[in-house]
Design a protein around this motif. Sequence first.
Motif, mmCIF file in Angstrom:
data_model
loop_
_atom_site.group_PDB
_atom_site.id
_atom_site.type_symbol
_atom_site.label_atom_id
_atom_site.label_comp_id
_atom_site.label_asym_id
_atom_site.label_seq_id
_atom_site.Cartn_x
_atom_site.Cartn_y
_atom_site.Cartn_z
ATOM 1 N N GLY A 1 15.228 5.870 -0.844
ATOM 2 C CA GLY A 1 14.426 4.664 -0.904
ATOM 3 C C GLY A 1 14.714 3.817 -2.123
ATOM 4 N N VAL A 2 13.941 2.749 -2.225
ATOM 5 C CA VAL A 2 14.052 1.807 -3.341
ATOM 6 C C VAL A 2 12.673 1.660 -3.949
ATOM 7 C CG1 VAL A 2 14.585 -0.575 -4.016
ATOM 8 C CG2 VAL A 2 15.943 0.547 -2.240
ATOM 9 N N ARG A 3 12.605 1.650 -5.271
ATOM 10 C CA ARG A 3 11.328 1.451 -5.961
ATOM 11 C C ARG A 3 11.531 0.524 -7.151
ATOM 12 N NH1 ARG A 3 10.127 4.092 -2.283
ATOM 13 N NH2 ARG A 3 8.703 5.822 -2.029
ATOM 14 N N LEU A 4 10.504 -0.271 -7.404
ATOM 15 C CA LEU A 4 10.371 -0.929 -8.697
ATOM 16 C C LEU A 4 9.620 0.102 -9.536
ATOM 17 C CD1 LEU A 4 10.465 -3.237 -10.723
ATOM 18 C CD2 LEU A 4 8.408 -4.171 -9.639
ATOM 19 N N CYS A 5 10.300 0.692 -10.486
ATOM 20 C CA CYS A 5 9.771 1.864 -11.197
ATOM 21 C C CYS A 5 8.909 1.473 -12.388
ATOM 22 C CB CYS A 5 10.919 2.786 -11.594
ATOM 23 S SG CYS A 5 11.760 3.465 -10.151
ATOM 24 N N ARG A 6 7.752 0.945 -12.080
ATOM 25 C CA ARG A 6 6.728 0.623 -13.063
ATOM 26 C C ARG A 6 5.447 1.276 -12.584
ATOM 27 N NH1 ARG A 6 8.705 -2.741 -16.590
ATOM 28 N NH2 ARG A 6 6.731 -3.208 -17.568
ATOM 29 N N PRO A 7 5.042 2.396 -13.134
ATOM 30 C CA PRO A 7 5.609 3.083 -14.294
ATOM 31 C C PRO A 7 6.892 3.842 -13.930
ATOM 32 C CG PRO A 7 3.776 4.361 -13.435
ATOM 33 C CD PRO A 7 3.836 3.072 -12.633
ATOM 34 N N SER A 8 7.590 4.278 -14.953
ATOM 35 C CA SER A 8 8.893 4.913 -14.776
ATOM 36 C C SER A 8 8.845 6.159 -13.898
ATOM 37 C CB SER A 8 9.511 5.240 -16.135
ATOM 38 O OG SER A 8 8.628 6.021 -16.912
ATOM 39 N N GLU A 9 7.708 6.864 -13.854
ATOM 40 C CA GLU A 9 7.603 8.089 -13.059
ATOM 41 C C GLU A 9 7.766 7.837 -11.566
ATOM 42 O OE1 GLU A 9 3.893 8.062 -15.453
ATOM 43 O OE2 GLU A 9 5.808 7.078 -15.825
ATOM 44 N N LEU A 10 7.627 6.614 -11.107
ATOM 45 C CA LEU A 10 7.804 6.320 -9.684
ATOM 46 C C LEU A 10 9.200 6.713 -9.206
ATOM 47 C CD1 LEU A 10 5.963 2.905 -9.212
ATOM 48 C CD2 LEU A 10 5.184 5.181 -8.553
ATOM 49 N N VAL A 11 10.148 6.769 -10.117
ATOM 50 C CA VAL A 11 11.510 7.157 -9.741
ATOM 51 C C VAL A 11 11.549 8.592 -9.204
ATOM 52 C CG1 VAL A 11 12.363 8.079 -11.963
ATOM 53 C CG2 VAL A 11 13.927 6.896 -10.395
ATOM 54 N N LEU A 12 10.608 9.427 -9.621
ATOM 55 C CA LEU A 12 10.599 10.827 -9.191
ATOM 56 C C LEU A 12 10.439 10.940 -7.675
ATOM 57 C CD1 LEU A 12 8.362 12.305 -12.023
ATOM 58 C CD2 LEU A 12 10.868 12.421 -11.842
#
Length: 142
Positions: free
Chosen positions: A101-112
């Motif tokens: 998938g694709v995420r705008l990682c705000r906050p950075s933990e969304l990348v997990l």
Amino acid sequence: MSVTIYHNPDCGTSRNTLALIRNAGIEPLVIEYLTQPPDRATLAGLIAASGLQVREAIRQKGTPYAELGLDAPSIGDGQLLDAMLAHPILINRPFVSTPLGVRLCRPSELVLDILGEPQRGAFTKEDGERVIDADGKRVQHG
């Protein structure tokens, strides 16, 4: 795993996100979007794939957002995309794209949520917040 991060090295959230990707043992393709902005189709695709509206993907703080009149409700998605391409600082960051998938990682933990690989050790954000414990597990806050 193929991972791409649209990165701003001057942004703490972007640096934390990149570090979390690397903490999973992944070396991503790093695109410094301020000097190498995506083309219109790529930008529109990232925004759509992340489940955001174009207006939600615009950074307001520290940008020419207000001076350009982009806060006017009459400004449509096409005009917003044009502004983001003309002024890449308006692109909120960091966008991360993976096969999951694709995420705008705000906050950075969304990348997990889109890495698919476990964290390999403890991780603490630049501001001192613990995100991953010594066993590679996410720290629950609150």
